[in-house]
Design a protein around this motif. Sequence first.
Motif, PDB file in Angstrom:
ATOM      1  N   PRO A 256       4.893  12.965  -4.142  1.00 46.48           N
ATOM      2  CA  PRO A 256       5.667  11.724  -3.927  1.00 46.48           C
ATOM      3  C   PRO A 256       4.957  10.485  -4.488  1.00 46.48           C
ATOM      4  O   PRO A 256       5.613   9.526  -4.904  1.00 46.48           O
ATOM      5  CB  PRO A 256       5.774  11.623  -2.399  1.00 46.48           C
ATOM      6  N   VAL A 257       3.612  10.512  -4.511  1.00 47.41           N
ATOM      7  CA  VAL A 257       2.878   9.361  -5.070  1.00 47.41           C
ATOM      8  C   VAL A 257       2.974   9.396  -6.600  1.00 47.41           C
ATOM      9  O   VAL A 257       3.122   8.365  -7.253  1.00 47.41           O
ATOM     10  CB  VAL A 257       1.399   9.364  -4.606  1.00 47.41           C
ATOM     11  N   GLU A 258       2.944  10.605  -7.156  1.00 44.55           N
ATOM     12  CA  GLU A 258       3.121  10.723  -8.614  1.00 44.55           C
ATOM     13  C   GLU A 258       4.494  10.167  -9.010  1.00 44.55           C
ATOM     14  O   GLU A 258       4.626   9.467 -10.022  1.00 44.55           O
ATOM     15  CB  GLU A 258       2.995  12.187  -9.038  1.00 44.55           C
ATOM     16  N   ALA A 259       5.530  10.477  -8.211  1.00 44.06           N
ATOM     17  CA  ALA A 259       6.881   9.971  -8.525  1.00 44.06           C
ATOM     18  C   ALA A 259       6.875   8.443  -8.521  1.00 44.06           C
ATOM     19  O   ALA A 259       7.499   7.792  -9.375  1.00 44.06           O
ATOM     20  CB  ALA A 259       7.887  10.500  -7.514  1.00 44.06           C
ATOM     21  N   PHE A 260       6.141   7.863  -7.570  1.00 43.37           N
ATOM     22  CA  PHE A 260       6.064   6.399  -7.515  1.00 43.37           C
ATOM     23  C   PHE A 260       5.358   5.852  -8.759  1.00 43.37           C
ATOM     24  O   PHE A 260       5.836   4.895  -9.390  1.00 43.37           O
ATOM     25  CB  PHE A 260       5.328   5.943  -6.248  1.00 43.37           C
TER      26      PHE A 260
ATOM     27  N   LEU B   3      -6.453  10.904 -12.216  1.00 40.73           N
ATOM     28  CA  LEU B   3      -5.068  10.810 -12.700  1.00 40.73           C
ATOM     29  C   LEU B   3      -4.422   9.473 -12.322  1.00 40.73           C
ATOM     30  O   LEU B   3      -3.623   8.924 -13.085  1.00 40.73           O
ATOM     31  CB  LEU B   3      -4.239  11.982 -12.154  1.00 40.73           C
ATOM     32  N   LEU B   4      -4.777   8.925 -11.139  1.00 41.12           N
ATOM     33  CA  LEU B   4      -4.267   7.599 -10.773  1.00 41.12           C
ATOM     34  C   LEU B   4      -4.793   6.544 -11.742  1.00 41.12           C
ATOM     35  O   LEU B   4      -4.058   5.625 -12.145  1.00 41.12           O
ATOM     36  CB  LEU B   4      -4.667   7.231  -9.334  1.00 41.12           C
TER      37      LEU B   4
ATOM     38  N   ILE C 264       0.871  -1.190   0.000  1.00 40.62           N
ATOM     39  CA  ILE C 264       0.000   0.000   0.000  1.00 40.62           C
ATOM     40  C   ILE C 264       0.902   1.233   0.000  1.00 40.62           C
ATOM     41  O   ILE C 264       1.740   1.402   0.896  1.00 40.62           O
ATOM     42  CB  ILE C 264      -0.930   0.028   1.232  1.00 40.62           C
ATOM     43  N   ILE C 265       0.737   2.053  -1.022  1.00 42.21           N
ATOM     44  CA  ILE C 265       1.507   3.296  -1.135  1.00 42.21           C
ATOM     45  C   ILE C 265       0.522   4.448  -1.006  1.00 42.21           C
ATOM     46  O   ILE C 265      -0.474   4.490  -1.741  1.00 42.21           O
ATOM     47  CB  ILE C 265       2.175   3.400  -2.534  1.00 42.21           C
ATOM     48  N   TYR C 266       0.786   5.364  -0.105  1.00 45.00           N
ATOM     49  CA  TYR C 266      -0.134   6.488   0.011  1.00 45.00           C
ATOM     50  C   TYR C 266       0.622   7.785   0.304  1.00 45.00           C
ATOM     51  O   TYR C 266       1.767   7.773   0.756  1.00 45.00           O
ATOM     52  CB  TYR C 266      -1.181   6.247   1.115  1.00 45.00           C
ATOM     53  N   GLY C 267      -0.041   8.885   0.014  1.00 46.80           N
ATOM     54  CA  GLY C 267       0.428  10.189   0.448  1.00 46.80           C
ATOM     55  C   GLY C 267      -0.686  10.833   1.247  1.00 46.80           C
ATOM     56  O   GLY C 267      -1.858  10.513   1.040  1.00 46.80           O
ATOM     57  N   SER C 268      -0.333  11.731   2.173  1.00 47.61           N
ATOM     58  CA  SER C 268      -1.366  12.369   2.974  1.00 47.61           C
ATOM     59  C   SER C 268      -0.798  13.653   3.568  1.00 47.61           C
ATOM     60  O   SER C 268       0.316  13.658   4.092  1.00 47.61           O
ATOM     61  CB  SER C 268      -1.811  11.421   4.095  1.00 47.61           C
TER      62      SER C 268
END
Length: 396
Positions: free
Chosen positions: A320-324, A353-354, A255-259
């Motif tokens: 940071p999630v976009e970079a991933f 966008l995701l 699970i990858i998330y940004g917040s």
Amino acid sequence: MNIREITKNVHYVGVNDRTTDRFEGLWPLPYGVSYNSYIVKGENKTALIDTVEIGSIRDFFHSLMSQIGSEGIDYVVVNHMEPDHSGGLNAVLEAYPSAKLVGNKQTMAMVKGYYHIPDDRLLEIKDGEEIDLGGKTLRFYFTPMVHWPETMMTYVKEDGILFSGDAFGTFGALNGGVTDQEMETDWYIPEMYRYYSNIVGKYGRFVQKALEKTSGLDIKFICSTHGPVWNGRIGEIVGIYDRLSKYESEPGVTIIYGSMYGNTAEVAEEIARELAARGVRNIKIHNAAKSNLSDMISDAFRYEGLIVGAPTYSMKIFPPVEAFMSAMETREIKNKVLATFGSFTWASASHKLLMEYAGKCKLDVVASLEMKHAVNGDIHRAISELADRVVEALKK
Ligand code: FEO
């Protein structure tokens, strides 16, 4: 016992680098890295296989001298031109004025461009060609795009040694020993996943071609450019590279998330709990703003489920999630059970966008949800549904 003699007249002359922070200026090296180089001594001629990164040149010459003393070198084989292996070429050719640099057509263009090496020092070989050192025969197998276009492997048929370039390499310096018989090597395995996914990950189909091309060889030692020489664990190590290059993964979910303020994080944590409640045991959670991209890529390659969530940030995905996601697209990630979750306050963007990134990766999204503001009853239900769909897809 000379711990650097791998087998009779084949010596390790590489170096450890425990100083550099980031490989390729990008990837963390918490346990260092080794730049592996080898000497093959025949009855008549001696070959050096690859060199080291330029910053390690002093250690390299100490290592080389400890194994060959004042003896000469006739050939310098360049299996791979990336500067972590070719950085020492000019110094070696200067120290051994009669040595020829051996490589393929692509190598020649690169050595001239990077190091201005003159034509009379170059020996171009063809795929399958051999050089006889006297009782030790070097045979060359071109394996383009593992990891650059010029990459090749060199096989010593009398000893069953494959000098494999970056293939089968790992991060992590060598702790005293050289082969997997001489030191504990379990800890290199996670570093191998990280190395493969970070560095070679985009080139899975070329790794498959290389594995096929070398599959008929009798291999007793795999001498990669990074990490231990594999001897006792060859089957296992080849298996890891085979699986990773086919984008096959293990049970588990990343699970990858940004917040920014914890609301999207709350969704991530609840998804994890719902998955655990449904029997998923191996769950890796990364806050993309805190975890290193290197570890996130590694886990995404390793486990079969991938769930990515981010708030909308200036009408884009939280950076940071976009970079991933960009790293996933670059590596042409395949065979994942993918779910996404996006959030926003007044204008929605990250959710859409995701999904677009999933399309660019040619991955189906098995479930997604979008949250406005914060978690509420509808979001709890949507999370539960998302977990159901992910677990169902994992079972397939
Ligand atoms: Fe270790 Fe592609 O260089």
